[in-house]
Design a protein around this motif. Structure first.
Motif, PDB file in Angstrom:
ATOM      1  N   GLY A 206       9.245 -15.292 -15.814  1.00  0.00           N
ATOM      2  CA  GLY A 206       9.839 -16.495 -16.369  1.00  0.00           C
ATOM      3  C   GLY A 206      11.197 -16.899 -15.842  1.00  0.00           C
ATOM      4  N   VAL A 207      11.758 -16.171 -14.872  1.00  0.00           N
ATOM      5  CA  VAL A 207      13.056 -16.539 -14.317  1.00  0.00           C
ATOM      6  C   VAL A 207      12.833 -17.288 -13.004  1.00  0.00           C
ATOM      7  N   ASN A 208      13.390 -18.489 -12.903  1.00  0.00           N
ATOM      8  CA  ASN A 208      13.147 -19.345 -11.746  1.00  0.00           C
ATOM      9  C   ASN A 208      14.147 -19.046 -10.638  1.00  0.00           C
ATOM     10  N   VAL A 209      13.841 -18.040  -9.829  1.00  0.00           N
ATOM     11  CA  VAL A 209      14.696 -17.694  -8.698  1.00  0.00           C
ATOM     12  C   VAL A 209      13.822 -17.494  -7.450  1.00  0.00           C
ATOM     13  N   PRO A 210      13.343 -18.578  -6.848  1.00  0.00           N
ATOM     14  CA  PRO A 210      12.495 -18.436  -5.664  1.00  0.00           C
ATOM     15  C   PRO A 210      13.283 -17.931  -4.459  1.00  0.00           C
ATOM     16  N   ALA A 211      12.587 -17.247  -3.557  1.00  0.00           N
ATOM     17  CA  ALA A 211      13.194 -16.710  -2.341  1.00  0.00           C
ATOM     18  C   ALA A 211      12.221 -16.907  -1.185  1.00  0.00           C
ATOM     19  N   ARG A 212      12.741 -16.896   0.022  1.00  0.00           N
ATOM     20  CA  ARG A 212      11.849 -17.044   1.170  1.00  0.00           C
ATOM     21  C   ARG A 212      10.886 -15.864   1.264  1.00  0.00           C
ATOM     22  N   ARG A 213      11.410 -14.669   1.069  1.00  0.00           N
ATOM     23  CA  ARG A 213      10.548 -13.494   1.190  1.00  0.00           C
ATOM     24  C   ARG A 213      10.689 -12.626  -0.067  1.00  0.00           C
ATOM     25  N   VAL A 214       9.564 -12.181  -0.557  1.00  0.00           N
ATOM     26  CA  VAL A 214       9.506 -11.223  -1.652  1.00  0.00           C
ATOM     27  C   VAL A 214       8.950  -9.924  -1.089  1.00  0.00           C
ATOM     28  N   VAL A 215       9.651  -8.833  -1.338  1.00  0.00           N
ATOM     29  CA  VAL A 215       9.188  -7.520  -0.898  1.00  0.00           C
ATOM     30  C   VAL A 215       8.906  -6.672  -2.137  1.00  0.00           C
ATOM     31  N   VAL A 216       7.682  -6.219  -2.263  1.00  0.00           N
ATOM     32  CA  VAL A 216       7.311  -5.358  -3.396  1.00  0.00           C
ATOM     33  C   VAL A 216       7.216  -3.937  -2.856  1.00  0.00           C
ATOM     34  N   ARG A 217       8.280  -3.187  -3.051  1.00  0.00           N
ATOM     35  CA  ARG A 217       8.307  -1.828  -2.500  1.00  0.00           C
ATOM     36  C   ARG A 217       7.358  -0.892  -3.227  1.00  0.00           C
ATOM     37  N   ASP A 218       7.310  -1.008  -4.570  1.00  0.00           N
ATOM     38  CA  ASP A 218       6.535  -0.063  -5.381  1.00  0.00           C
ATOM     39  C   ASP A 218       5.374  -0.776  -6.079  1.00  0.00           C
ATOM     40  N   GLN A 219       4.185  -0.257  -5.885  1.00  0.00           N
ATOM     41  CA  GLN A 219       3.029  -0.785  -6.608  1.00  0.00           C
ATOM     42  C   GLN A 219       2.520   0.195  -7.656  1.00  0.00           C
ATOM     43  N   ARG A 220       3.177   1.316  -7.776  1.00  0.00           N
ATOM     44  CA  ARG A 220       2.820   2.279  -8.821  1.00  0.00           C
ATOM     45  C   ARG A 220       4.067   2.693  -9.580  1.00  0.00           C
ATOM     46  N   ARG A 221       3.897   3.026 -10.851  1.00  0.00           N
ATOM     47  CA  ARG A 221       5.019   3.470 -11.665  1.00  0.00           C
ATOM     48  C   ARG A 221       4.530   4.471 -12.696  1.00  0.00           C
ATOM     49  N   TYR A 222       5.485   5.133 -13.313  1.00  0.00           N
ATOM     50  CA  TYR A 222       5.160   6.162 -14.300  1.00  0.00           C
ATOM     51  C   TYR A 222       4.713   5.524 -15.607  1.00  0.00           C
ATOM     52  N   GLY A 223       3.645   6.074 -16.190  1.00  0.00           N
ATOM     53  CA  GLY A 223       3.165   5.667 -17.497  1.00  0.00           C
ATOM     54  C   GLY A 223       2.848   6.900 -18.307  1.00  0.00           C
ATOM     55  N   GLU A 224       2.141   6.701 -19.417  1.00  0.00           N
ATOM     56  CA  GLU A 224       1.812   7.841 -20.277  1.00  0.00           C
ATOM     57  C   GLU A 224       0.936   8.859 -19.555  1.00  0.00           C
ATOM     58  N   GLY A 225       0.096   8.393 -18.647  1.00  0.00           N
ATOM     59  CA  GLY A 225      -0.782   9.308 -17.938  1.00  0.00           C
ATOM     60  C   GLY A 225      -0.288   9.691 -16.560  1.00  0.00           C
ATOM     61  N   GLY A 226       1.009   9.474 -16.287  1.00  0.00           N
ATOM     62  CA  GLY A 226       1.547   9.766 -14.962  1.00  0.00           C
ATOM     63  C   GLY A 226       1.642   8.498 -14.127  1.00  0.00           C
ATOM     64  N   MET A 227       1.628   8.648 -12.817  1.00  0.00           N
ATOM     65  CA  MET A 227       1.726   7.496 -11.919  1.00  0.00           C
ATOM     66  C   MET A 227       0.456   6.662 -11.994  1.00  0.00           C
ATOM     67  N   ALA A 228       0.631   5.331 -12.107  1.00  0.00           N
ATOM     68  CA  ALA A 228      -0.530   4.439 -12.193  1.00  0.00           C
ATOM     69  C   ALA A 228      -0.222   3.149 -11.446  1.00  0.00           C
ATOM     70  N   TRP A 229      -1.261   2.488 -10.978  1.00  0.00           N
ATOM     71  CA  TRP A 229      -1.102   1.216 -10.271  1.00  0.00           C
ATOM     72  C   TRP A 229      -0.589   0.150 -11.238  1.00  0.00           C
ATOM     73  N   ILE A 230       0.334  -0.676 -10.773  1.00  0.00           N
ATOM     74  CA  ILE A 230       0.828  -1.811 -11.553  1.00  0.00           C
ATOM     75  C   ILE A 230      -0.291  -2.843 -11.659  1.00  0.00           C
TER      76      ILE A 230
END
Length: 508
Positions: A206-230
């Motif tokens: 919901g925050v309007n801050v567009p950029a020319r390039r978006v880099v998503v370094r991490d597609q997994r993160r810690y959850g209740e069951g350990g590392m999981a895909w976002i």
């Protein structure tokens, strides 16, 4: 969005009261728009138009392959050496991310870099600042002004770190920042006084801050069951920030992977569709809240009438009449057991549902039934103490589902445990009672922070002492004001007066 149960029920109620209500629903990332349109009796209009074309790719090392068949190559600084003495930059996601950001900025663009945690957002921003990312952009004066604005918000370590990064044209953004800090970062980025923001996924919501390039370094993160895909939906929200209308010929979203994960990352996030929208009214706590509201406001006095209230919700469409009836019956039983609703019998099988005085007050205060029940029990226990203090009042409201949890680190667990033991006479819960002892200790930590806050501790002191973000403190104070107000109202309703509640509220 229709995922919020309050909005879903409100919309269903409005449409029930006014069948001619015109509804316009908009979303860029919904996988089941046909179902949403069918629920709303609306015509589905789909469009692939975008103000700036978007291309999405996967980066392995310095090589990016985009979904439109184009590619990109960026140079990696061969400075990081692994334990075996071999150059390992191409396998380090941070090195790849830094190179992708630097490439976009050198070409005159701005960049958003998403990582999984607050700490990593700060670390990446400081790394880019040290690299002199924006040194040649001519934004020194404007960046210095933004840094001064951030410094004026507070003197916390987080604020100082942000100001130092801003002076170099780099920033970080996460939920632990105070609203003033977030406003400075977002404004400076829109004015092009910041070249890159390193952020957690909260920035994409919901925050309007567009950029020319978006880099998503991490597609997994810690959850209740350990590392999981976002979730795919979340990644698409991040990627959707790529492309500044009127400034960029196209937007680029790059997902950082390695040779082992390249295929799955592409399949999940480049070629895959986002998850279908599901109603959160299916969550029992949410359903209980809205069943109580329906009874307390007089919209419904029987289970049949409750079903009429909810029949127009997306949840009812998805679960079917039988599933809805079963869920409502369970919710009513739970509310009766909690003392929020009573059955007034008019015959052998004829009864009407009415909200009790506690249930009505709970609903009017917009707190969950579980919160209302806990506050009432806490007030009664506090009244039995030899001397209830402001710490008592905070413990009562913090040990509720409406107060956000405060992370309890391993290093401080023993300290909070000892604090609870030392102050047991001021707490309404015996240490042997909680089913979720860890959760209760977290509530004690939050109560301790709030009690020290009204005792004169500064933001800077509390942030350093308890390893919380300054924004976390602000949110806890705001919720405490709301919940203490609810506690005062419930105290009036039940006739259980605990002066410490009013003292705590007046000093927040």
């Amino acid at each position: 969005t229709v995922r919020g149960p309050t909005l879903g029920v409100t919309l269903a109620t409005l449409r029930r009261r006014n069948p001619d209500l015109q509804t316009v629903a908009l979303s860029a990332t919904v996988d089941n728009p046909e179902a949403i349109a069918d629920w709303l009796d609306a015509a589905l209009v789909e469009s692939g138009w975008r103000p700036v074309d978007l291309r999405t790719g996967v980066a392995v090392g310095g090589e990016v392959d985009f979904d439109d068949g184009t590619s990109l190559s960026v140079d990696l600084d061969e400075t990081e050496i692994d334990g075996d003495g071999d150059a390992d930059d191409e396998n380090d996601p941070t090195e790849v991310t830094a190179a992708l950001v630097a490439d976009a900025v050198a070409d005159g663009g701005q960049c958003l870099a998403f990582v999984r945690s607050r700490r990593e957002a700060v670390d990446l921003a400081e790394r880019l600042a040290e690299d002199g990312l924006a040194a040649e952009l001519g934004i020194d004066e404007a960046a210095a002004a933004a840094a001064e604005e951030a410094t004026d918000v507070d003197g916390t370590l987080t604020g100082r770190q942000l100001a130092d990064c801003l002076r170099t044209g780099v920033a970080f953004h996460h939920a632990g920042l105070r609203s003033g800090h977030r406003a400075v970062v977002e404004s400076a980025f829109r004015e092009r006084d910041v070249a890159c923001i390193c952020a957690t996924p909260t920035l994409a919501a919901g925050v309007n801050v567009p950029a020319r390039r978006v880099v998503v370094r991490d597609q997994r993160r810690y959850g209740e069951g350990g590392m999981a895909w976002i979730p795919t939906l979340e990644v698409h929200q991040m990627c959707g920030r790529a492309g500044r209308p009127g400034l960029d010929p196209h937007g680029e979203a790059v997902l950082v992977a390695d040779a082992d994960t390249r295929g799955e990352v592409r399949e999940r996030y480049v070629e895959g569709e986002p998850e279908a929208v599901e109603s959160q009214l299916a969550e029992p706590g949410a359903l209980r809240t809205h069943v109580l509201a329906a009874v307390a406001t007089g919209f419904a006095a029987t289970e049949s009438e409750i079903l009429d209230v909810f029949e127009g919700t997306f949840y009812a469409r998805e679960t079917g009449a039988g599933g809805l009836a079963d869920a409502v019956a369970v919710a009513v039983d739970d509310l009766v057991a909690a003392g929020m609703v009573a059955r007034e019998t008019g015959g052998v099988e004829d009864y009407r549902l009415v909200a009790t005085a506690v249930g009505e007050t709970t609903s009017k205060q917009y707190v969950r039934p579980e919160t209302g029940e806990r506050i009432v029990a806490g007030l009664r226990a506090a009244a039995d103490l030899s001397e209830a203090t402001t710490l008592t009042a905070f413990e009562v409201i913090c040990d509720t589902p409406d107060m956000q949890d405060t992370y309890l680190g391993n290093a401080e667990r023993a300290d909070i445990y000892q604090f609870a033991r030392s102050n047991a006479a001021q707490l309404t819960t015996d240490m042997t009672d909680p089913d979720d002892f860890e959760g209760w200790l977290e509530s004690v930590k939050t109560a301790r922070i709030l009690d020290e806050w009204i005792g004169g501790a500064t933001v800077e002191e509390l942030v350093e002492r308890y390893r919380i973000g300054p924004g976390d403190l602000d949110s806890r104070v705001e919720r405490a004001e709301w919940l203490l107000s609810a506690a005062e109202a419930l105290g009036e309703t039940t006739g259980v007066r605990v002066p410490a509640v009013s003292r705590a509220r007046s000093r927040l």
